[in-house]
Design a protein around this motif. Structure first.
Motif, PDB file in Angstrom:
ATOM      1  N   ASN A  14       0.773  -1.347  -0.051  1.00 46.41           N
ATOM      2  CA  ASN A  14       0.111  -0.023   0.111  1.00 46.41           C
ATOM      3  C   ASN A  14       0.660   1.241  -0.007  1.00 46.41           C
ATOM      4  N   MET A  24       2.763   1.549  -3.397  1.00 50.24           N
ATOM      5  CA  MET A  24       1.762   2.008  -4.364  1.00 50.24           C
ATOM      6  C   MET A  24       1.783   3.525  -4.509  1.00 50.24           C
ATOM      7  N   VAL A  74      -9.189   1.094  -3.332  1.00 52.71           N
ATOM      8  CA  VAL A  74      -8.561   0.209  -4.411  1.00 52.71           C
ATOM      9  C   VAL A  74      -7.804  -0.935  -3.797  1.00 52.71           C
ATOM     10  N   THR A 131      -4.785  -1.788  -8.257  1.00 55.31           N
ATOM     11  CA  THR A 131      -5.364  -0.513  -8.455  1.00 55.31           C
ATOM     12  C   THR A 131      -6.889  -0.390  -8.963  1.00 55.31           C
ATOM     13  N   THR A 132      -7.496  -1.637  -8.956  1.00 51.23           N
ATOM     14  CA  THR A 132      -8.968  -1.581  -9.386  1.00 51.23           C
ATOM     15  C   THR A 132      -9.708  -1.258  -8.150  1.00 51.23           C
ATOM     16  N   PRO A 182      -5.217   3.012  -1.395  1.00 52.51           N
ATOM     17  CA  PRO A 182      -5.094   1.638  -1.034  1.00 52.51           C
ATOM     18  C   PRO A 182      -6.159   1.097  -0.049  1.00 52.51           C
ATOM     19  N   HIS A 218      -6.694   7.654 -13.027  1.00 60.55           N
ATOM     20  CA  HIS A 218      -6.840   6.094 -13.361  1.00 60.55           C
ATOM     21  C   HIS A 218      -8.400   6.012 -14.111  1.00 60.55           C
ATOM     22  N   TYR A 265     -12.592   6.759  -8.957  1.00 60.11           N
ATOM     23  CA  TYR A 265     -11.473   7.081  -8.558  1.00 60.11           C
ATOM     24  C   TYR A 265     -11.213   8.605  -8.089  1.00 60.11           C
ATOM     25  N   ILE A 277      -5.981   8.072  -7.972  1.00 60.44           N
ATOM     26  CA  ILE A 277      -5.222   7.464  -6.920  1.00 60.44           C
ATOM     27  C   ILE A 277      -4.084   8.205  -5.843  1.00 60.44           C
ATOM     28  N   ASP A 316      -1.117  10.119  -4.566  1.00 61.56           N
ATOM     29  CA  ASP A 316       0.210   9.873  -4.870  1.00 61.56           C
ATOM     30  C   ASP A 316       1.212  10.796  -3.978  1.00 61.56           C
TER      31      ASP A 316
END
Length: 551
Positions: A132, A135, A372, A376-377, A394, A504, A537, A541, A543
């Protein structure tokens, strides 16, 4: 099911009889001074137990079953409702966050539940289990090169924080931590202390400790590291041992967060007993509601929205979980089969319009987070909705990687800190503190100090990742407040989170299909929007590396 009338949901007389038992504790809202409100409450037969003047709220006790009728008739009072229902639940009820620890049909593949130090010299001992943080770039070679959350205060409004956990102890501010709850034996089981008011450094549920570890487990060469490993954690306990978050405690915690000058607050819960709070019968399309229940929903809306606005106005960046009902929050209607979740066994299915709000996550100042899995889904359980979800993070997903050996592996979930005594009580660890299966991990250092960790999934797990990145942003871009403190306006934090999130795209065909994961078609999620912003999303996601390094 009774058909709705032209004026909305009908009154359910049977339900009214079920919920009419006086329990003695009430939340009262007022518009004037606390002194005038206190006089009005006393005249109606109540005793003021506490006042949160910033949002015009009082906690009141009364033995009079007619107290609500009497106090609402007073001109100084703008609303009143029961805070909780004592004696209508039972110890041993299903764990409030039970869905976050999924069950599997077959034993999971994996290791023994113990872990050794990975080869990377700069990583924490269990870093290899933290997909996690990898990611989102919250790693020593990523965002932590620039920011670790130092000087930033993060409040955890949850079930508490186990400040004795070796991975949390270095970062918990005990002096500013508060417990706003009182244990209720009929709901929470036997009290751990004589007063039933636990110290502010314990967590008899486990949920808050797991959330806190994701935000700021210390970078102390022990166990895991949080997203912001040098942030200061402030425990704002508003959740009962049983996991219920009652109205007064929730509002009091939010107001305190603003008054004590916290920078970020994580809220991985909704305010009980209503998943969605309506303001009128016209918002009910199917189902029944009593006058008392509608008044309670109206009071939750007013006070929680006011408390969120208050904390935000005082500089608090507020982050919340979008929920685990796999619903499209942007759809015109919402189905709710769980409310009211107390008193026990009073839930009645209803369909309401989307102006009925889940709070605090749907307050306008709260950054709402979907979940997610490691692929990453969007996780199948996660709520979603264009305009409702701002960002994804995550959250873990046991059913990720269907068709591969990783399907239903514990490593698909998110590992974080957990109180050992709770783990033993819940059967996650044996009497010696050793994990009973691969869904938990014990780490011990050379001195024999041990910490317990467990894998969970949920939007409750996703939200603290965003709160941790918010702390990194405050450190990196905030202004000095003297000594080592930092501060940054919530609007600026939200803007950086949105701009830096990794886009995403919607799935091919515009629908995320979960039937391969053995979910019914009703779980499939229609993805509205573009690659830049969509319903699954949000802005993308989260970052951490891009947020602090400008990439």
């Amino acid at each position: 099911m009774t058909a709705p009338t032209a004026t909305g949901a009908p009154v359910d007389e049977a339900a009214s009889q079920t919920t009419s038992t006086a329990d003695g504790e009430y939340v009262v809202s007022f518009t004037g001074t606390p002194e005038a409100a206190t006089a009005a409450i006393q005249a109606a037969g109540g005793t003021v137990e506490g006042v949160t003047a910033q949002v015009g709220m009082a906690l009141v006790s009364s033995p009079d079953a007619a107290f609500l009728e009497k106090v609402r008739a007073r001109g100084e009072i703008s609303g009143a409702a029961r805070n909780h229902a004592v004696g209508t639940a039972r110890p041993g009820m299903p764990h409030r966050f039970a869905e976050e620890r999924p069950a599997v049909a077959e034993p999971a593949a994996g290791g023994s539940g113990h872990a050794n130090r990975p080869e990377r010299a700069d990583a924490e001992p269990l870093a290899e289990l933290q997909w996690n943080t990898e990611m989102i770039g919250a790693t020593p070679e990523g965002a932590h090169r620039t920011a670790t959350g130092k000087g930033v205060d993060v409040g955890i409004i949850d079930t508490g924080i186990d400040a004795s956990h070796p991975d949390l102890a270095p970062n918990v501010d005990a002096d500013r931590s508060r417990n706003f709850t009182t244990d209720i034996p009929a709901v929470d089981g036997p009290c751990e202390v004589a007063s039933c008011v636990d110290p502010a450094d314990v967590d008899d549920n486990g949920h808050g400790t797991h959330v806190a570890g994701i935000v700021a487990a210390a970078g102390n060469d022990f166990g895991i590291a949080g997203v912001a490993p040098e942030a200061t954690l402030v425990n704002l306990r508003a959740g009962q041992d049983s996991g219920f978050f009652f109205l007064y405690e929730t509002v009091a915690a939010l107001v305190y967060a603003g008054d004590t000058g916290l920078d970020v607050v994580n809220m991985s819960f909704y305010t009980d007993p209503w998943l969605y709070n309506c303001s009128s019968r016209e918002e009910y399309l199917e189902g029944t509601v009593t006058d008392e229940e509608l008044a309670q929903q109206q009071l939750v809306r007013r006070l929680v929205l006011d408390a969120v606005a208050y904390a935000h106005s005082r500089g608090v960046t507020l982050v919340g979980s979008a929920g685990n009902e796999h619903q499209d929050l942007a759809a015109p209607t919402r189905v709710d089969e769980t409310s009211p979740d107390y008193p026990l066994d009073t839930a009645r299915p209803r369909t309401v319009v989307n102006t009925c709000l889940s709070l605090p996550s749907e307050a306008p100042q709260v950054i709402s987070v979907s979940a997610v899995g490691p692929s990453t889904t969007k996780a199948d359980y996660s709520n979603y909705g264009l305009g409702d979800v701002e960002i994804a993070a995550p959250g873990g997903w046991l059913r990720d990687f269907v068709g591969t050996p990783a399907f239903q592996a514990p490593s698909n979930l998110v590992l974080s800190s957990y109180p050992l005594d709770v783990a033993i009580a819940e059967g996650l660890a044996d009497e010696n503190g050793d994990p009973v299966d691969e869904f938990s991990v014990e780490y011990c250092d050379e001195a024999g100090v041990c910490g317990f960790y467990t894998y969970l999934q949920g939007t409750s797990v996703a939200s603290p990742h965003v709160a941790g990145v918010a702390a990194l942003i405050v450190e990196e871009l905030g202004r000095s407040t003297g000594h080592t403190g930092r501060a940054l306006e919530p609007e600026r934090v939200a803007g950086v989170l949105a701009r830096s999130a990794e886009d995403h795209a919607c799935p091919a065909g515009g629908v995320e299909v979960y039937t391969d994961e053995e979910r019914p078609p009703e779980w499939n999620a229609v993805c509205e929007g573009t690659t830049d912003v969509n319903g699954l999303y949000g802005e993308g996601i989260v970052d951490a590396e891009a947020a602090v390094l400008g990439r």
